[in-house]
Scaffold this motif. Structure first.
Motif, PDB file in Angstrom:
ATOM      1  N   GLU A  77      17.318  39.614   7.581  1.00 57.07           N
ATOM      2  CA  GLU A  77      18.277  38.563   7.223  1.00 57.07           C
ATOM      3  C   GLU A  77      18.905  38.834   5.865  1.00 57.07           C
ATOM      4  O   GLU A  77      20.102  38.663   5.678  1.00 57.07           O
ATOM      5  N   VAL A  78      18.082  39.276   4.928  1.00 58.26           N
ATOM      6  CA  VAL A  78      18.600  39.578   3.593  1.00 58.26           C
ATOM      7  C   VAL A  78      19.567  40.751   3.643  1.00 58.26           C
ATOM      8  O   VAL A  78      20.636  40.745   3.038  1.00 58.26           O
ATOM      9  N   LEU A  81      22.932  39.794   5.205  1.00 58.29           N
ATOM     10  CA  LEU A  81      23.788  39.073   4.254  1.00 58.29           C
ATOM     11  C   LEU A  81      24.449  40.036   3.278  1.00 58.29           C
ATOM     12  O   LEU A  81      25.614  39.899   2.932  1.00 58.29           O
ATOM     13  N   ILE A 137      18.635  35.965  -3.532  1.00 58.96           N
ATOM     14  CA  ILE A 137      18.962  35.385  -2.226  1.00 58.96           C
ATOM     15  C   ILE A 137      17.691  34.871  -1.541  1.00 58.96           C
ATOM     16  O   ILE A 137      17.675  33.803  -0.925  1.00 58.96           O
ATOM     17  N   LYS A 138      16.583  35.652  -1.683  1.00 59.86           N
ATOM     18  CA  LYS A 138      15.314  35.238  -1.091  1.00 59.86           C
ATOM     19  C   LYS A 138      14.837  33.908  -1.669  1.00 59.86           C
ATOM     20  O   LYS A 138      14.395  33.004  -0.947  1.00 59.86           O
ATOM     21  N   MET A 141      16.777  31.093  -0.298  1.00 55.23           N
ATOM     22  CA  MET A 141      16.331  30.769   1.061  1.00 55.23           C
ATOM     23  C   MET A 141      15.041  29.953   1.022  1.00 55.23           C
ATOM     24  O   MET A 141      14.857  29.012   1.806  1.00 55.23           O
ATOM     25  N   MET A 146      21.074  28.672   2.137  1.00 59.41           N
ATOM     26  CA  MET A 146      21.535  29.942   2.694  1.00 59.41           C
ATOM     27  C   MET A 146      22.864  30.282   2.031  1.00 59.41           C
ATOM     28  O   MET A 146      23.867  29.608   2.240  1.00 59.41           O
ATOM     29  N   ALA A 148      25.506  33.616   0.645  1.00 61.36           N
ATOM     30  CA  ALA A 148      25.818  35.040   0.592  1.00 61.36           C
ATOM     31  C   ALA A 148      26.045  35.464  -0.859  1.00 61.36           C
ATOM     32  O   ALA A 148      26.076  34.642  -1.773  1.00 61.36           O
TER      33      ALA A 148
END
Length: 698
Positions: A77-78, A81, A137-138, A141, A146, A148
């Motif tokens: 997922e990371v 993105l 980003i993690k 989350m 969420m 970008a």
């Protein structure tokens, strides 16, 4: 004994300032105000010894936990993105991912306090925190957000993420308007070297039927040639003509109302005013108003004496009448340019335009086309197909298609730009009118526009201005009024009392003007900027708004539009029946002795629709109540064509055959007035009361 600041100690300990402040209070009973406070070295050493071992263990444990959590998150997922961004960004992400095991939470590698804007992109936040983008980003989350890499997050979310890295975020408290002023200041240094001559901007004024529109048409037909020079389209509101390779820009919004409405919003865009006077008619009331509006704005005036082809034309009579208002023709020894013209035969048109260019040359109108553009909105509208459409007049710099601009409290990026001939163009220099698309909302005529570096900055500025407008409306202070005039003198906010006089006859206007101006002292000057016969209108309120003036009415009343406009703009309107009362009030206001005890409250208005004469009773007026209510016991006044002809009392009030105490709006009634029978159809009966008010102490 030496001391150490809280933030310095927090940095050494590897914890946030907030955490240290809480620890000092809870564990050591030491209260400090903020991160800049100081503590004794002895206390600092004690804290270090106590926290040294536990801090080390906690840091190691926290690092292990984050690595474990990171491995539990689906790395795909990371990576997905990150792949949505540019190749350069992806290269950085791969490098960051390869070094993920070396993530350090040591606060020595990041700033303890970082300033950020109201919003910030994820990539910018990672850069400021000196952390891998994927890791930021993690953490977003984990916080349930969420986002970008290039997506913006607000300050609160960014603050939570920063806390995980022992970093304290502080919101920038920068005034966006100050930033705009600083940007403008950067360009001022090279303005003198880069300034070039710009076309003059002209507005045409004058009395109705004196030929303003005909004169504009004649200029357009004779001088608007090629498409580059510009045609005219009714919706753009401005156009450019050429004469001897020189350009002249005309605003297609003639009339003192539009001129003053724009000036009331702070837009001083007109360089020269052409005052049109009919040679066979002379100076008329609207001509006088236009002269006073020009003087209040301190704008040069060129008089175009029109209709010289008419049999009854008398140019010398017009010049003679102009001298009564301080405009003396050049050939009579004055400094006002008077040009005889005929819009019908086009006689004198070229001479008029040459005089405009000559006056513009004397004014030395210059602008810097190499700087960011700024200017004023001439007019704006909402188009169903194109959205917000605005006509802008560039006053300095060059406007380009694609520029981000802020216009009053709205903003946008210019998607398309059109000339006055409705041809698509890419840029426009000083004094050039253009029509643009791309604004978020419809601005108001007179709003200023500025080009800024990007759309984000424009949006932030627009939001800040909207907030400021809301605050100003909540904490609005009225314009100058007689009641608080003395206070404003003492505070130094006013040195001049500006007055507009309206009366029932010209003699009263002149008498009041003369008497009031004699009240001027060394400290305070009383200046009458406009005096005329007739009711107080919305135009008078607009002029008062632009000039911060008080309106004085003698034997006249404001119409409904004027009343609502005055309430909205905070303009003070005073009405009198005796001249000496007006003079005494102004004098008392100047020395701080004014003590108004009553306030007039309009209860209702009724219009006379029919009259009936009965020998034993007198004249009965059949009326229709327009608004409010007519009360039997209230004072009334009879108004005819905006002029008060009587103040008195009702002797009777009836609904059909029944006597009543009051009649509400929307109903008919019959009434008679004590000792007055000269009632005519069309008269307005105004019912009012005098309400006692508590005077505030000076």
């Amino acid at each position: 004994m030496s001391k150490i600041r809280v933030y310095e100690l927090a940095k050494e300990l590897g914890i946030s300032s907030k955490k240290l402040i809480a620890l000092l209070k809870d564990e050591f009973d030491v209260v400090v105000k903020n991160h800049m406070s100081v503590i004794e070295d002895e206390d600092a050493e004690l804290i270090k010894e106590l926290l040294q071992d536990s801090s080390k263990d906690d840091n190691e444990k926290e690092c292990e936990n984050i690595v474990d959590e990171y491995e539990k998150i689906a790395e795909e997922e990371v990576v997905n993105l990150a792949k949505k961004n540019k190749k350069k960004k992806n290269t950085d992400n791969k490098s960051n991912k390869a070094n993920k095991d070396n993530i350090s939470l040591n606060s020595d590698e990041v700033s303890d306090i970082i300033e950020v804007d109201e919003t910030i992109t994820v990539s910018d936040l990672a850069s400021k925190l000196h952390q891998p983008i994927a890791d930021v980003i993690k953490n977003l989350m984990l916080s349930g957000v969420m986002a970008a890499i290039n997506q913006e997050i607000n300050f609160e979310i960014a603050e939570k993420v920063a806390q995980k890295y022992n970093v304290e975020l502080v919101k920038k408290e920068e005034d966006l308007d100050d930033r705009l002023a600083e940007e403008a200041q950067e360009h001022e240094e090279d303005d003198d070297a880069n300034k070039v001559k710009r076309p003059p901007i002209i507005t045409v004024m004058g009395h109705v039927d004196h030929g303003k529109t005909s004169l504009l048409d004649a200029i357009r037909k004779s001088r608007v040639t090629s498409s580059e020079a510009g045609g005219i389209t009714q919706h753009i509101g401005a156009y450019t003509v050429r004469l001897n390779d020189e350009k002249i820009t005309f605003l297609d919004t003639p009339g003192h109302e539009a001129f003053t409405a724009m000036r009331a919003r702070g837009a001083q865009i007109t360089d020269i005013v052409i005052l049109v006077v009919a040679a066979d008619d002379g100076i008329m009331p609207q001509t006088v108003e236009a002269i006073n509006h020009c003087k209040a704005a301190n704008v040069p005036v060129i008089v175009a004496i029109n209709k010289i082809d008419r049999p009854g034309a008398n140019i010398d009579r017009v010049k003679q009448e102009l001298t009564e208002y301080g405009l003396v023709a050049e050939d009579w020894g004055g400094d006002t340019i008077c040009v005889p013209v005929s819009a019908k035969t086009h006689e004198g048109i070229d001479n008029l335009l040459e005089m405009v260019l000559l006056t513009a040359e004397m004014l030395e109108l210059k602008a810097n086309p190499s700087r960011k553009a700024n200017g004023t909105v001439v007019e704006a509208q909402l188009d169903k197909g194109r959205g917000a459409v605005a006509t802008l007049l560039v006053q300095n710099g060059t406007l380009h298609s694609g520029d981000s601009i802020i216009v009053g409290s709205t903003y946008g990026r210019i998607r398309a730009m059109f000339s006055d001939s409705h041809k698509k163009i890419k840029n426009a220099g000083p004094s050039i009118p253009v029509e643009i698309l791309g604004l978020s909302e419809v601005p108001e005529a007179g709003d200023r526009f500025h080009v800024v570096k990007d759309e984000k900055t424009a949006r932030q500025m627009a939001e800040a201005r909207k907030q400021k407008v809301r605050e100003d409306n909540l904490n609005s202070s009225h314009r100058v009024s007689l009641e608080d005039f003395y206070n404003q003198i003492r505070e130094g906010t006013v040195k001049e009392l500006t007055i507009i006089v309206k009366a029932d006859v010209q003699g009263s206007v002149e008498a009041i003007k003369s008497s009031l101006e004699k009240l001027s002292t060394d400290d305070v000057k009383v200046r009458v900027i406009h005096g005329a016969v007739g009711a107080i209108t919305e135009t008078d309120v607009t002029l008062a708004t632009a000039s911060n003036a008080v309106i004085i009415g003698f034997n006249v009343r404001p119409d409904s539009k004027a009343v609502s406009a005055a309430d909205k703009e905070g303009v003070d309107i005073k009405t009198y029946r005796v001249i000496y009362e007006a003079i005494e009030d102004i004098k008392s206001a100047m020395i701080g002795m004014l003590e108004p005890e009553y306030k007039e409250v309009i209860v209702g208005k009724a219009e006379v629709r029919e009259t009936y004469k009965i020998s034993s009773v007198g004249t009965i007026a059949g009326c229709y109540v327009l608004d409010g209510k007519i009360n039997r016991n209230n004072d009334i006044r009879v108004i005819r064509d905006g002029i008060v002809i009587l103040e008195g009392k009702l002797s009777s009030l009836k609904r059909f055959k029944d006597d009543v105490k009051e009649v509400n709006a929307g109903y008919e009634c019959g009434l008679t007035i004590e000792k007055f029978n000269d009632i005519k159809i069309g008269d307005v009966i105004e019912s009012y009361t005098m309400q006692e008010i508590v005077r505030k102490e000076l």
